[in-house]
Design an enzyme around this catalytic site. Structure first.
Site, PDB file in Angstrom:
ATOM      1  N   ARG A 199       0.818  -1.375  -0.399  1.00 24.05           N
ATOM      2  CA  ARG A 199       0.409  -0.249   0.097  1.00 24.05           C
ATOM      3  C   ARG A 199       0.996   1.428  -0.172  1.00 24.05           C
ATOM      4  O   ARG A 199       1.913   1.488   0.156  1.00 24.05           O
ATOM      5  CB  ARG A 199      -0.825  -0.460   1.491  1.00 24.05           C
ATOM      6  N   GLU A 208      -3.118   6.599  -5.681  1.00 25.88           N
ATOM      7  CA  GLU A 208      -4.297   6.554  -6.925  1.00 25.88           C
ATOM      8  C   GLU A 208      -5.907   6.647  -7.295  1.00 25.88           C
ATOM      9  O   GLU A 208      -6.501   6.390  -6.287  1.00 25.88           O
ATOM     10  CB  GLU A 208      -3.743   4.369  -6.629  1.00 25.88           C
ATOM     11  N   HIS A 233      -0.070  -0.211  -9.912  1.00 25.35           N
ATOM     12  CA  HIS A 233      -1.124  -1.378  -9.125  1.00 25.35           C
ATOM     13  C   HIS A 233      -1.900  -2.382  -9.604  1.00 25.35           C
ATOM     14  O   HIS A 233      -3.299  -2.274 -10.262  1.00 25.35           O
ATOM     15  CB  HIS A 233      -2.620  -0.250  -7.871  1.00 25.35           C
TER      16      HIS A 233
END
Ligand code: 8YV
Length: 333
Positions: free
Chosen positions: A252, A281, A299
């Protein structure tokens, strides 16, 4: 149409629960979902807004969401009582205010295990990419600028046999350790609890993250984002690491103070970073994108066909268990 009252009731009982699926999941997941649920799908594949989610909570019995749907306490407190369960299509649950959801009796589940291999693969790609200067090298050749060669050209950091520090030795951390053993790396780790010997497989346990950082020529983060782990990599902790270390993060973005990392990448204290997760994000951090020594991905840690199917099916297993009166295997609240 039902002819008698009895048949009407039977019809009601057989009615499938309504399930809202927030994003475009794999076809297999959708096909399976339709077997047991009346499925509601978005028209476009984008994160749902707070208002949309609150509105949907009065129309469906269950949500199947991704980490892109942010269920903060202000969303949770406006949920309609109809909504009973939120099945996450993710192992991370930091996008959900679990306390708020628990307090209103909403069951929350996640999808552990099934994405460990895919995420560990990406972590290794990030590690190798950062160590061997993949971005710079790729850009030179793609931009048609490869017009010379010398023994001092694009010299990177060797990975084989080096020390790898892992913070968070859960399922993904252990899969990363397994991959790294293939490169003969020496595995060190810090975890809330020491693993049993058979799971350690020779990895060296460090009681504190500080102690681990001091020996981590390579560092890979695999812990969840919580209040305790927020910005565990910061100006102070980076200083503890050996010079020219490499930092990898496919967990994360919140685990890293991005400005502190940027400063360390510029000063050379950290020679490279491999990042799949960012504080912001989608989008990432343009200051990180501007640096040559950062290997970045958007991601995609768990983004393989096999894993997407497995995540979808695991989320459905949790929903099926709930609606057949059992405790879901991956219940987190
Ligand atoms: C996913 C993730 O990309 O599982 C997680 O916590 O961050 C990722 O695997 C995403 O949540 C897919 O829905």
């Amino acid at each position: 149409m039902f002819s008698t009252k009895q048949e009407k009731n039977k019809g009601k009982m057989l009615k499938k629960p309504r399930l809202w699926i927030s994003r475009f999941l794999s076809q297999l997941t959708l096909d399976r979902a339709r077997e047991n649920f009346e499925v509601y799908l978005p028209k476009i594949d984008r994160p749902a807004s707070k208002n949309e989610m609150v509105e949907l909570s009065s129309k469906v019995d269950a949500f199947l969401i991704c980490h892109s749907e942010i269920i903060s306490s202000d969303v949770a407190k406006n949920f309609n009582k109809r909504l009973k369960i939120i099945a996450n299509h993710s192992v991370g649950t930091d996008h959900c205010d679990l306390d708020a959801l628990k307090s209103i009796g909403i069951v929350v589940t996640n999808t552990p295990d099934v994405l460990s291999d895919a995420t560990a693969e990406i972590s290794m790609l990030l590690l190798l990419g950062a160590a061997r200067r993949a971005v710079e090298a790729q850009n030179i050749i793609k931009e048609g600028k490869w017009n010379s060669w010398s023994p001092s050209f694009m010299v990177g950091k060797q990975v084989t046999g080096q020390r790898l520090g892992i913070i968070g030795m859960g399922r993904v951390g252990q899969a990363m350790a397994r991959n790294a053993r293939g490169l003969n790396m020496q595995i060190h780790y810090h975890n809330r609890k020491r693993l049993p010997k058979e799971q350690e497989k020779g990895a060296v346990y460090h009681n504190s993250k500080e102690e681990l950082l001091r020996i981590s020529d390579f560092l890979s983060l695999h812990c969840p984002a919580t209040l305790e782990t927020q910005e565990i990599i910061n100006k102070k902790t980076i200083q503890l690491m050996p010079n020219n270390a490499i930092i990898v993060n496919a967990a994360r973005g919140k685990l890293i103070d991005e400005q502190a990392l940027i400063d360390a990448l510029i000063s050379g204290k950290i020679s490279g970073a491999g990042l799949d997760c960012f504080v912001k994000e989608p989008g990432g951090n343009p200051k990180l994108s501007a640096l040559k020594n950062v290997f970045m991905l958007p991601h995609i840690g768990s983004a393989t066909e096999k894993t997407r199917d497995a995540m979808g099916l695991r989320a459905l297993e949790n929903l099926n268990a709930y609606f057949s009166g059992k405790r879901p295997l991956d219940q987190v609240t």
